[in-house]
Design a protein around this motif. Structure first.
Motif, PDB file in Angstrom:
ATOM      1  N   ARG A  32       6.396 -46.981  -1.347  1.00  0.00           N
ATOM      2  CA  ARG A  32       7.478 -48.150  -2.092  1.00  0.00           C
ATOM      3  C   ARG A  32       8.191 -47.475  -2.501  1.00  0.00           C
ATOM      4  O   ARG A  32       9.453 -47.729  -1.915  1.00  0.00           O
ATOM      5  CB  ARG A  32       6.313 -48.647  -3.507  1.00  0.00           C
ATOM      6  N   LEU A  33       8.300 -46.384  -2.260  1.00  0.00           N
ATOM      7  CA  LEU A  33       9.718 -45.318  -2.744  1.00  0.00           C
ATOM      8  C   LEU A  33      10.409 -45.325  -1.763  1.00  0.00           C
ATOM      9  O   LEU A  33      12.197 -46.288  -1.688  1.00  0.00           O
ATOM     10  CB  LEU A  33       9.463 -44.373  -3.753  1.00  0.00           C
ATOM     11  N   ARG A  34       9.709 -45.449  -0.469  1.00  0.00           N
ATOM     12  CA  ARG A  34      10.169 -44.985   0.934  1.00  0.00           C
ATOM     13  C   ARG A  34      11.330 -46.458   1.019  1.00  0.00           C
ATOM     14  O   ARG A  34      12.468 -46.692   1.614  1.00  0.00           O
ATOM     15  CB  ARG A  34       9.356 -45.316   1.917  1.00  0.00           C
ATOM     16  N   SER A  35      10.342 -47.877   0.562  1.00  0.00           N
ATOM     17  CA  SER A  35      10.634 -48.672   0.997  1.00  0.00           C
ATOM     18  C   SER A  35      12.049 -49.697   0.566  1.00  0.00           C
ATOM     19  O   SER A  35      13.199 -49.492   0.671  1.00  0.00           O
ATOM     20  CB  SER A  35       9.895 -49.771   0.833  1.00  0.00           C
ATOM     21  N   VAL A  36      12.324 -48.754  -1.056  1.00  0.00           N
ATOM     22  CA  VAL A  36      12.941 -49.234  -1.679  1.00  0.00           C
ATOM     23  C   VAL A  36      14.376 -48.616  -0.854  1.00  0.00           C
ATOM     24  O   VAL A  36      15.074 -49.203  -1.208  1.00  0.00           O
ATOM     25  CB  VAL A  36      12.755 -48.469  -2.947  1.00  0.00           C
ATOM     26  N   ALA A  37      14.350 -46.992  -0.866  1.00  0.00           N
ATOM     27  CA  ALA A  37      15.473 -46.410  -0.272  1.00  0.00           C
ATOM     28  C   ALA A  37      16.287 -47.040   1.101  1.00  0.00           C
ATOM     29  O   ALA A  37      17.208 -47.028   0.921  1.00  0.00           O
ATOM     30  CB  ALA A  37      14.581 -44.706   0.003  1.00  0.00           C
ATOM     31  N   GLU A  39      15.936 -50.208   1.575  1.00  0.00           N
ATOM     32  CA  GLU A  39      16.419 -51.112   1.087  1.00  0.00           C
ATOM     33  C   GLU A  39      18.005 -50.625   1.122  1.00  0.00           C
ATOM     34  O   GLU A  39      19.129 -51.614   0.721  1.00  0.00           O
ATOM     35  CB  GLU A  39      15.926 -52.447   0.294  1.00  0.00           C
ATOM     36  N   LEU A  40      18.360 -49.689   0.502  1.00  0.00           N
ATOM     37  CA  LEU A  40      18.914 -49.559  -0.901  1.00  0.00           C
ATOM     38  C   LEU A  40      20.168 -48.628  -0.025  1.00  0.00           C
ATOM     39  O   LEU A  40      21.502 -48.991   0.568  1.00  0.00           O
ATOM     40  CB  LEU A  40      19.512 -48.208  -1.587  1.00  0.00           C
ATOM     41  N   ARG A  41      19.783 -48.505   0.993  1.00  0.00           N
ATOM     42  CA  ARG A  41      20.234 -47.738   2.450  1.00  0.00           C
ATOM     43  C   ARG A  41      20.908 -48.768   3.603  1.00  0.00           C
ATOM     44  O   ARG A  41      22.284 -48.808   4.007  1.00  0.00           O
ATOM     45  CB  ARG A  41      19.577 -46.731   3.241  1.00  0.00           C
ATOM     46  N   GLY A  42      20.451 -49.859   3.644  1.00  0.00           N
ATOM     47  CA  GLY A  42      20.742 -51.006   4.015  1.00  0.00           C
ATOM     48  C   GLY A  42      21.784 -51.835   3.212  1.00  0.00           C
ATOM     49  O   GLY A  42      22.426 -52.345   4.157  1.00  0.00           O
ATOM     50  N   SER A  43      21.959 -52.272   2.240  1.00  0.00           N
ATOM     51  CA  SER A  43      22.917 -52.940   1.167  1.00  0.00           C
ATOM     52  C   SER A  43      23.688 -52.409   0.741  1.00  0.00           C
ATOM     53  O   SER A  43      24.730 -52.954   0.193  1.00  0.00           O
ATOM     54  CB  SER A  43      21.549 -53.227   0.184  1.00  0.00           C
ATOM     55  N   ARG A  44      23.704 -50.573   0.753  1.00  0.00           N
ATOM     56  CA  ARG A  44      25.070 -49.767   0.058  1.00  0.00           C
ATOM     57  C   ARG A  44      25.700 -50.579  -0.875  1.00  0.00           C
ATOM     58  O   ARG A  44      26.350 -51.621  -0.972  1.00  0.00           O
ATOM     59  CB  ARG A  44      25.873 -49.668   1.302  1.00  0.00           C
ATOM     60  N   GLY A  45      25.112 -50.176  -2.506  1.00  0.00           N
ATOM     61  CA  GLY A  45      25.275 -50.738  -4.372  1.00  0.00           C
ATOM     62  C   GLY A  45      24.993 -51.608  -4.162  1.00  0.00           C
ATOM     63  O   GLY A  45      25.859 -52.135  -5.408  1.00  0.00           O
ATOM     64  N   LYS A  46      24.279 -52.311  -2.799  1.00  0.00           N
ATOM     65  CA  LYS A  46      23.782 -53.274  -4.613  1.00  0.00           C
ATOM     66  C   LYS A  46      22.125 -53.051  -5.247  1.00  0.00           C
ATOM     67  O   LYS A  46      21.325 -53.097  -4.084  1.00  0.00           O
ATOM     68  CB  LYS A  46      23.290 -55.042  -3.288  1.00  0.00           C
ATOM     69  N   PRO A  47      22.160 -53.302  -6.488  1.00  0.00           N
ATOM     70  CA  PRO A  47      20.274 -53.587  -6.547  1.00  0.00           C
ATOM     71  C   PRO A  47      20.187 -53.504  -5.741  1.00  0.00           C
ATOM     72  O   PRO A  47      19.224 -54.865  -6.205  1.00  0.00           O
ATOM     73  CB  PRO A  47      21.024 -53.463  -8.551  1.00  0.00           C
ATOM     74  N   VAL A  48      18.448 -52.991  -6.011  1.00  0.00           N
ATOM     75  CA  VAL A  48      17.597 -53.535  -5.434  1.00  0.00           C
ATOM     76  C   VAL A  48      16.308 -53.651  -7.219  1.00  0.00           C
ATOM     77  O   VAL A  48      15.980 -55.479  -6.658  1.00  0.00           O
ATOM     78  CB  VAL A  48      16.247 -53.050  -4.835  1.00  0.00           C
ATOM     79  N   LEU A  49      16.960 -53.815  -7.511  1.00  0.00           N
ATOM     80  CA  LEU A  49      16.097 -54.103  -8.796  1.00  0.00           C
ATOM     81  C   LEU A  49      17.558 -54.579  -9.994  1.00  0.00           C
ATOM     82  O   LEU A  49      18.049 -54.054  -9.928  1.00  0.00           O
ATOM     83  CB  LEU A  49      15.462 -53.331  -9.731  1.00  0.00           C
ATOM     84  N   ALA A  50      16.492 -55.268 -10.487  1.00  0.00           N
ATOM     85  CA  ALA A  50      17.256 -56.037 -11.555  1.00  0.00           C
ATOM     86  C   ALA A  50      17.545 -54.687 -12.549  1.00  0.00           C
ATOM     87  O   ALA A  50      17.624 -53.467 -13.160  1.00  0.00           O
ATOM     88  CB  ALA A  50      17.159 -57.150 -12.216  1.00  0.00           C
ATOM     89  N   GLY A  51      19.257 -54.868 -13.220  1.00  0.00           N
ATOM     90  CA  GLY A  51      20.438 -54.375 -14.222  1.00  0.00           C
ATOM     91  C   GLY A  51      20.278 -52.989 -13.681  1.00  0.00           C
ATOM     92  O   GLY A  51      20.314 -51.479 -14.178  1.00  0.00           O
ATOM     93  N   ILE A 155      14.266 -38.501  -7.629  1.00  0.00           N
ATOM     94  CA  ILE A 155      14.078 -38.006  -6.825  1.00  0.00           C
ATOM     95  C   ILE A 155      14.161 -37.409  -4.833  1.00  0.00           C
ATOM     96  O   ILE A 155      15.145 -38.623  -4.767  1.00  0.00           O
ATOM     97  CB  ILE A 155      12.206 -39.665  -6.739  1.00  0.00           C
ATOM     98  N   GLY A 156      13.493 -36.556  -4.462  1.00  0.00           N
ATOM     99  CA  GLY A 156      13.703 -36.992  -3.338  1.00  0.00           C
ATOM    100  C   GLY A 156      12.459 -37.541  -2.182  1.00  0.00           C
ATOM    101  O   GLY A 156      11.454 -37.234  -2.239  1.00  0.00           O
ATOM    102  N   MET A 157      13.294 -38.224  -1.042  1.00  0.00           N
ATOM    103  CA  MET A 157      12.332 -38.775  -0.312  1.00  0.00           C
ATOM    104  C   MET A 157      12.001 -38.051   1.493  1.00  0.00           C
ATOM    105  O   MET A 157      11.094 -38.615   1.384  1.00  0.00           O
ATOM    106  CB  MET A 157      13.467 -40.372   0.175  1.00  0.00           C
ATOM    107  N   THR A 158      12.478 -37.039   1.249  1.00  0.00           N
ATOM    108  CA  THR A 158      11.995 -36.049   2.519  1.00  0.00           C
ATOM    109  C   THR A 158      11.621 -34.874   2.277  1.00  0.00           C
ATOM    110  O   THR A 158      12.310 -34.129   1.968  1.00  0.00           O
ATOM    111  CB  THR A 158      13.464 -37.125   3.795  1.00  0.00           C
ATOM    112  N   LYS A 159      11.516 -34.241   3.745  1.00  0.00           N
ATOM    113  CA  LYS A 159      11.039 -32.698   3.938  1.00  0.00           C
ATOM    114  C   LYS A 159      12.058 -31.963   4.577  1.00  0.00           C
ATOM    115  O   LYS A 159      12.179 -30.878   4.628  1.00  0.00           O
ATOM    116  CB  LYS A 159       9.412 -33.011   4.052  1.00  0.00           C
TER     117      LYS A 159
END
Length: 264
Positions: A32-37, A39-51, A155-159
């Motif tokens: 789930r965290l990787r999916s959120v990350a 999506e964020l990288r694709g939208s640059r600056g647009k919040p994925v979650l409210a607030g 959190i860091g997402m990769t190794k």
């Protein structure tokens, strides 16, 4: 008959606990965290979650400032999952943690066994432990993470490297899941050996180092036997002897103690 009863009333609590593997829940959380990350990288600056509950951090200086601010804002406790690689030497962050410990903020840290090979982190751990950090060790730390109280997680997402990309997560269901993940790993980890540690073992054979390496990685006797091409009986005998010599209650403890003494 058992299947019929379970079909009518649902699985029993004991059966349900078998069906629900905590490690499966951890894998789902990481996915789930990787999916959120992504999506964020694709939208640059647009919040994925409210607030603006999730923020993407990609450069080292911003990451360091964010990590320092997270510790400075903590009022009760900082919880950390730690493993190499590091953006900056751990010694550069030592004083801030000491200051926060002296201010009454608790620190609980889970380290991957890789830290035993880092002279820098092993150089600062004794003072941090003396100041009050409670440390544990786990063979496989799935990610790097710091949580301030129950409010914020980094959190860091990769190794692959220290500075690939990180997520700053504020109060949300996602943060609750990360807190639960940390507590689950804390229960699985074992106490960090007291540092510094001095000791030696007589009669350590060349093959024993390979056995200890495999033990630290969670290998079974069968896997050790196959990998080293020695008989199961010899494997069992050497594992027992090494555990007794190290004063270890579990196989993983034997691997940790051996790593700390720089036998592996």
């Amino acid at each position: 008959m058992v299947d019929e009863v379970e079909g009518q009333g649902g699985p029993s609590p004991a059966r349900q606990s078998i069906l629900t593997d905590p490690l499966d829940e951890l894998d789902a959380q990481l996915n789930r965290l990787r999916s959120v990350a992504d999506e964020l990288r694709g939208s640059r600056g647009k919040p994925v979650l409210a607030g603006d509950q999730v923020e993407l951090i990609e450069d080292g200086p911003t990451l360091l400032r964010t990590y320092e601010r997270l510790q400075e804002d903590a009022q009760r406790e900082v919880r950390v999952l730690d493993r190499p690689p590091y953006v900056t030497p751990p010694s550069s962050q030592q004083q801030l943690e000491l200051d926060r410990l002296h201010a009454g903020v608790g620190y609980r840290a889970i380290y991957g066994t890789e830290v035993f090979e880092s002279q820098d982190i092993m150089g600062v751990l004794p003072e941090l432990q003396s100041a009050g950090e409670v440390s544990r060790v786990l063979a496989q730390v799935p990610m790097k993470m710091a949580i301030a109280d129950d409010d914020t997680a980094l959190i860091g997402m990769t190794k692959r490297s220290a500075g690939d990309y990180h997520l700053l997560i504020r109060s949300s269901g996602l943060l609750d899941g990360l807190i639960a993940t940390f507590e689950m790993l804390w229960a699985l980890a074992i106490p960090m050996p007291a540092l510094p540690f001095n000791g030696d073992i007589a009669g350590l054979r060349p093959a024993d180092r390979d056995i200890l390496l495999l033990l630290a990685g969670g290998a079974t006797d069968d896997k050790i036997s196959r990998h080293l091409r020695i008989s199961p009986r010899t494997t069992q005998r050497r594992v027992r002897a090494l555990m007794e010599s190290l004063g270890a209650q579990t196989r993983f403890q034997a691997g940790v103690q051996a790593a700390r003494r720089r036998w592996i």
